[in-house]
Design a protein around this motif. Structure first.
Motif, short mmCIF file in Angstrom:
data_model
loop_
_atom_site.label_atom_id
_atom_site.label_comp_id
_atom_site.label_asym_id
_atom_site.label_seq_id
_atom_site.Cartn_x
_atom_site.Cartn_y
_atom_site.Cartn_z
N MET A 68 25.70 18.93 74.83
CA MET A 68 27.04 19.02 75.40
C MET A 68 27.85 17.75 75.10
N THR A 69 29.16 17.95 74.88
CA THR A 69 30.06 16.80 74.80
C THR A 69 30.83 16.66 76.11
N GLU A 70 30.66 17.64 77.00
CA GLU A 70 31.40 17.61 78.27
C GLU A 70 30.45 17.71 79.45
N SER A 71 29.27 17.14 79.30
CA SER A 71 28.30 17.23 80.38
C SER A 71 28.65 16.30 81.53
N VAL A 72 28.40 16.74 82.73
CA VAL A 72 28.55 15.88 83.91
C VAL A 72 27.37 14.90 83.97
N ASN A 75 26.09 11.41 78.56
CA ASN A 75 27.21 11.07 77.68
C ASN A 75 26.70 11.01 76.25
N ALA A 99 28.68 24.38 74.42
CA ALA A 99 30.12 24.23 74.67
C ALA A 99 30.52 24.79 76.03
N VAL A 100 31.56 24.18 76.59
CA VAL A 100 32.16 24.67 77.83
C VAL A 100 33.42 25.43 77.45
N ASN A 103 36.33 25.42 74.90
CA ASN A 103 36.32 24.31 73.94
C ASN A 103 35.11 24.34 73.02
N HIS A 117 27.91 27.29 77.63
CA HIS A 117 27.25 26.92 78.89
C HIS A 117 27.73 27.87 79.99
#
Ligand SMILES: [Zn+2]
Ligand SMILES: [Zn+2]
Length: 213
Positions: A68-72, A75, A99-100, A103, A117
């Motif tokens: 993921m590039t947008e994981s909570v 990073n 991906a989320v 995006n 995801h």
């Protein structure tokens, strides 16, 4: 053989797949007879992904890690993320984008393959421009798909069917965190992961020159 969600049993799954004559395949082309697509959606922990990746490499298996590039939770742009990517490549694995929606921004870090995801049914299987959607027709069929979602196999652990060569082909989705951290339930496993995470974070604080005395 007990079907615990442990790295030991994951290794047994890989052995069973080899005994069943399966070939470790990637998402470059639609899977054919005898192909086993090892897919890992990395939701929570790069550490867990790397531990699973090392085990696979020792077993001669190739998997595709969806990062993921947008994981909570991690990073990918941090030094830790960059090192994880490099190690996955070094071990011979592939890296796709977890991906989320909506995006699906692919850059040079990723093979042109996307796994959404927590997808909604509305777009789950829809083709994507310039990339393979792992759930699109040709790559995905419910009959040749198994997933360990929330530490539960809907149709049972697939190790016996793999050993018997019973699947014509298989896309096997596993989440590294579930296999790396101990726990009889998803809740227990997540708590074990958070305990390990606390130790890791404390070490990072020291490294960042935070006084913990
Ligand atoms: Zn099993
Ligand atoms: Zn996910």
């Amino acid at each position: 053989m007990s079907c615990a969600f442990t790295l030991d049993h994951y290794g047994e799954l890989l052995e069973a797949a080899s005994a069943g004559g399966y070939r470790f395949a990637t998402f470059d082309a639609p899977p054919g007879p005898g192909d086993l697509l090892l897919r890992h959606d990395v939701d929570l922990s790069l550490d867990a992904a790397l531990r699973m990746a090392e085990l696979e490499a020792e077993a001669g298996a190739i998997a595709t890690y969806f990062l993921m590039t947008e994981s909570v939770f991690y990073n990918l742009a941090s030094p830790e993320g960059t090192e994880a990517l490099a190690r996955l490549w070094e071990l011979g694995h592939r890296v796709g984008l977890h991906a989320v929606y909506p995006n699906a921004v692919l850059d040079e870090r990723f093979d042109p393959v996307v796994a959404w995801h927590n997808p909604d049914p509305g777009y789950m299987t829809a083709p994507i421009d310039d990339a393979v959607n792992v759930m699109q027709r040709g790559w995905f069929d419910p009959a040749t798909y198994r997933s360990d979602s929330n530490q539960h196999w809907r149709s049972g652990c697939p190790h016996e069917e793999l050993r018997a060569g019973a699947f014509p082909l298989l896309q096997l989705l596993t989440h590294p965190e579930i296999w790396v951290y101990e726990g009889a339930t998803m809740g227990e496993t997540m708590r074990t992961m958070l305990d390990a995470e606390r130790e890791r974070r404390l070490a990072q604080l020291v490294e960042d020159r935070i006084d913990l005395t």
